[in-house]
Write an enzyme that holds these catalytic residues in place. Structure first.
Site, PDB file in Angstrom:
ATOM      1  N   GLY A   1       0.833  -1.198   0.000  1.00 20.55           N
ATOM      2  CA  GLY A   1       0.000   0.000   0.000  1.00 20.55           C
ATOM      3  C   GLY A   1       0.866   1.246   0.000  1.00 20.55           C
ATOM      4  N   SER A   2       0.296   2.334   0.451  1.00 18.17           N
ATOM      5  CA  SER A   2       0.926   3.643   0.276  1.00 18.17           C
ATOM      6  C   SER A   2       2.119   3.907   1.183  1.00 18.17           C
ATOM      7  CB  SER A   2      -0.111   4.752   0.443  1.00 18.17           C
ATOM      8  OG  SER A   2      -1.036   4.697  -0.619  1.00 18.17           O
TER       9      SER A   2
END
Length: 765
Positions: free
Chosen positions: A314-315
């Site tokens: 993810g980020s």
């Protein structure tokens, strides 16, 4: 008469010949044995040695495992093996039988004390007639308490053999990192131990013990002969292992994960705390986990999720895309771009809110965790080749080399432009949590990336000599110190800016720099899972921002709670609690200290307990209730006393008195309880409570003696400290993270195929 004489002479002559032949044969046999030393094809000297030479085993101990300050994590202790005697010939007095007389009664009684069903015990006792039988794993590692309970039953033929057992005194405590040992019977019937999982497995060569033996010549009754030869082979104890793990910080992590696991029931939780300057792992844990003493829960998770499984992060991956862009001089925080969507060939990726925020700056793009911003940075500013080189410099293509078994490396997808884009914001490409910790050391440590380590040293148990010592190692310098500082400054705004996705991770008094992540989960058919909270929520952060002491990574997969609640709340509850308590424990001074307000305490006597607690908490005090009643009987300090906010007020109810958990308390607060409950106090040491003899939650009566051990908080950190006592736990009252703020959940369109980039949009909570 004369006719008999010749017959007698003949018989006598015949007997003489027979006995002569026998004597001659015996003489030859004697000479043969004398010359060859053999009889019946066996060497007589060997037979004699076998008969008269006795051998006894000298038990060796497996090496112990300690934390960084010498607190025991795993050790060998005395245990017992349950044995049943079946041979009836051992009973000489029927009134005092030495064998199992009644298998059914014996099985029924033993089933109440060992982990084996009554029918299985009965089958062992009756299946075959042997001298004695054992009960496998259920009959090994019997504690002294259980042994005494069974002995009180006075079961004929039931006895115990002294043994050693592996003991993990902290229970569930970094279980997948430490591992456990397993005992198995080899072909010769000997019990062998071997490490399973974690360090018990990977350090088997150091920890394993070798039993010694003593052999001597004895008489028929086993007594040592006066001039008998004696040979001793000393036992070889396993080496002692010291880890970088800190027992107190690990306890903070375990307690916090327990609370989140109970409240939100996620499928997985992963937590890692590391020393930002050295890369030493101070705590590592996961849920589900298992109890190393009983193995309970092991069937739910065999893998150390921090090192053995890679997944789309993810980020949090955006941290390293940003660092690469700043290092290359292509990131301008004030430059603007059109958010919302970005086209790559025939593919289109979106921001998490689908439509974006219009024309915004790249700084705001980082704060809002815009996928479009990072797609443009990767393709248009960095370029594929330079971006890939930075991914290698940050170590995402290979295992870190941490001293744990079965570590895997990352899987970087970088074949076509759309894979470059999705990798920039953490989808498609898979990495491990420990790889993210390693890469984050470069951000926290002025560009120098440190190899993560859990092993500190290995020590010979006899001489105390250090056999192996692990030093902190710089494995790469992907960015400069200046770049590292700029990255931290920008990541702080992710937490502090109203536009940032990390507002949940603010900690009073400490500046946190970090990045949120929300990763989609591939399903068994290759499509991403969709539905409320079917994501891996995570946060990767450092604190304090300007001079980082700790790095922490937390990930929570698919927490179960009501719709509309921010999926990052469970992550924040773990991160905020552990980070704040750990910084306080390490005596890291807050950057902002709020001035406490002094107020006069109200009269609480005869008020309902819940109302009294609410009143105190609204005034900024910590209410501690010692009792199970519903009405306040007494209070300490008394009413009208002036007290600074944040301090403790003890409330005694009209019911039975209950002992509070006083770990981390000052002596002044302990005295409040002692005076109110009319206890006798015994004090050892100075500082804050690290041990108490009366267990929290137990009943206490007037006149009981309470023993507390105090210790000063550590003045320094990073080197060896004197003493092995547990440091006081900080008793913070962090407010529970609320669901308000920026809840960024991935959105996608199309047919949900994992290979289509439109579905590779993920964002942060």
């Amino acid at each position: 008469m004369k006719s008999k004489q010749p017959n007698m002479n003949l018989g006598a002559a015949l007997l003489f010949v027979i006995f002569s032949l026998l004597f001659f044969v015996l003489l030859l046999r004697f000479l043969f044995i004398q010359v060859t030393g053999e009889a019946g094809g066996q060497v007589l000297a060997a037979k004699a040695e076998q008969k008269y030479k006795k051998e006894r085993i000298i038990d060796a101990s497996r090496g112990s495992i300690f934390d960084r300050k010498g607190e025991v994590i795993a050790e060998d202790i005395v245990g017992y093996k349950l044995v049943a005697i079946l041979d009836e010939s051992l009973t000489t007095n029927p009134k005092k039988p030495k064998h199992v007389v009644n298998p059914k009664t014996t099985a029924k009684a033993l089933a109440k004390h060992i982990d084996m069903d009554e029918p299985d015990i009965y089958e062992i006792l009756t299946k075959e007639k042997r001298y004695q039988v054992e009960f496998g794993r259920a009959g090994r590692d019997i504690s002294n308490k259980t042994k005494q309970e069974i002995e009180k039953l006075k079961l004929p033929g039931i006895t115990f053999v002294r043994d050693t057992k592996r003991f993990y005194p902290n229970g569930i405590f970094a279980s997948h990192l430490i591992g456990y040992i397993e005992k198995k019977e080899d072909k010769n019937g000997k019990i062998k131990t071997a490490g399973k999982l974690g360090l018990e497995n990977s350090l088997e060569g150091y920890l394993k013990e070798t039993d010694g033996k003593i052999s001597f010549e004895s008489d028929l009754w086993g007594y040592l002969l006066p001039n008998g030869k004696e040979k001793i082979t000393p036992p070889k104890h396993g080496s002692n292992v010291y880890l970088t793990i800190d027992k107190i910080i690990q306890t903070f992590l375990e307690d916090s994960m327990n609370k989140v696991a109970e409240e939100y029931k996620p499928k997985k939780i992963i937590g890692i705390v590391a020393d930002a300057k050295t890369g030493e792992i101070l705590a590592m844990g996961q849920r589900p986990t298992f109890h190393p003493n009983s193995r309970e829960g092991i069937e739910d998770s065999w893998h150390n999720e921090a090192v053995e499984n890679s997944y789309e992060p993810g980020s949090t991956m955006k941290v390293f895309t940003l660092a690469a862009a700043i290092e290359e001089g292509v990131f301008n925080p004030n430059e603007t771009f059109k958010s919302g969507a970005y086209v790559v060939g025939r593919d289109r990726i979106h921001d998490h809110n689908r439509y974006g925020w219009g024309q915004i700056s790249y700084l705001e793009g980082v704060q809002r965790s815009s996928n479009v911003a990072f797609a443009k940075i990767a393709l248009e500013k960095l370029g594929e080749e330079a971006f890939y080189d930075y991914l290698l410099e940050f170590g995402f293509d290979r295992p870190t080399g941490i001293e744990l078994p079965n570590e895997v490396g990352g899987k970087i997808l970088f074949n076509v432009p759309i894979e470059v884009v999705t990798t920039s914001y953490g989808q498609g490409t898979a990495v491990t949590p420990i790889q993210q910790i390693q890469a984050m050391t470069a951000i926290a440590n002025d560009g120098k990336m440190r190899k993560p380590q859990v092993l500190k040293k290995i020590v010979d148990p006899n001489s105390g000599k250090v056999m192996k010592e692990v030093k902190s190692e710089v494995v790469s310098t992907p960015i400069s110190a200046e770049t590292a500082k700029k990255v931290r400054d920008i990541l702080e705004t992710v937490v502090t800016s109203p536009k940032g996705t990390g507002t949940l991770y603010q900690i009073d008094g400490y500046q946190v720099a970090g990045k949120t992540g929300t990763a989609q989960i591939p399903g068994p058919d290759g499509r991403y899972l969709y539905g409320h909270n079917q994501y891996v929520y995570s946060f990767l952060g450092v604190a304090p921002k300007d001079d980082p002491k700790l790095i922490m990574y937390v990930a929570v997969q698919e927490p179960s709670h009501e719709n509309g609640v921010n999926g990052a709340v469970p992550v924040a509850e773990v991160f905020n609690s552990v980070m704040k308590h750990s910084l306080q424990y390490l005596n890291i001074e807050p950057s902002e200290v709020k001035k406490a307000t002094a107020r006069s305490i109200p009269n609480l006597v005869d008020q309902p307990v819940e109302e009294a607690k609410s009143l105190l908490e609204e005034s900024g005090y910590e209410a501690v209730v010692i009792g199970e009643g519903l009405t306040v009987a007494e209070q300490n300090p008394p009413s009208k006393t002036t007290l600074l906010e944040g301090q403790k007020v003890i409330i005694k109810t009209d019911g039975n008195m209950i002992m509070p958990d006083m770990i981390g308390w000052s002596l002044r607060d302990v005295m409040k309880v002692v005076k109110l409950a009319e206890l006798k106090l015994k004090i050892t040491g100075n500082g804050y409570v690290i041990k108490q003899n009366l267990s929290p939650g137990s009943f206490m009566n007037k006149g009981d003696e309470i023993n507390v051990k105090l210790e000063e908080p550590s003045k320094t950190y990073g080197g060896e400290t004197e003493g092995n006592d547990e440091k006081a736990k900080s008793k913070g009252n962090d407010k529970k993270a609320k669901s308000e703020g920026n809840d960024e959940t991935p959105e996608s369109e199309g047919n949900d195929k994992k290979t289509e980039s439109e579905n590779m949009t993920q964002e942060d909570s």
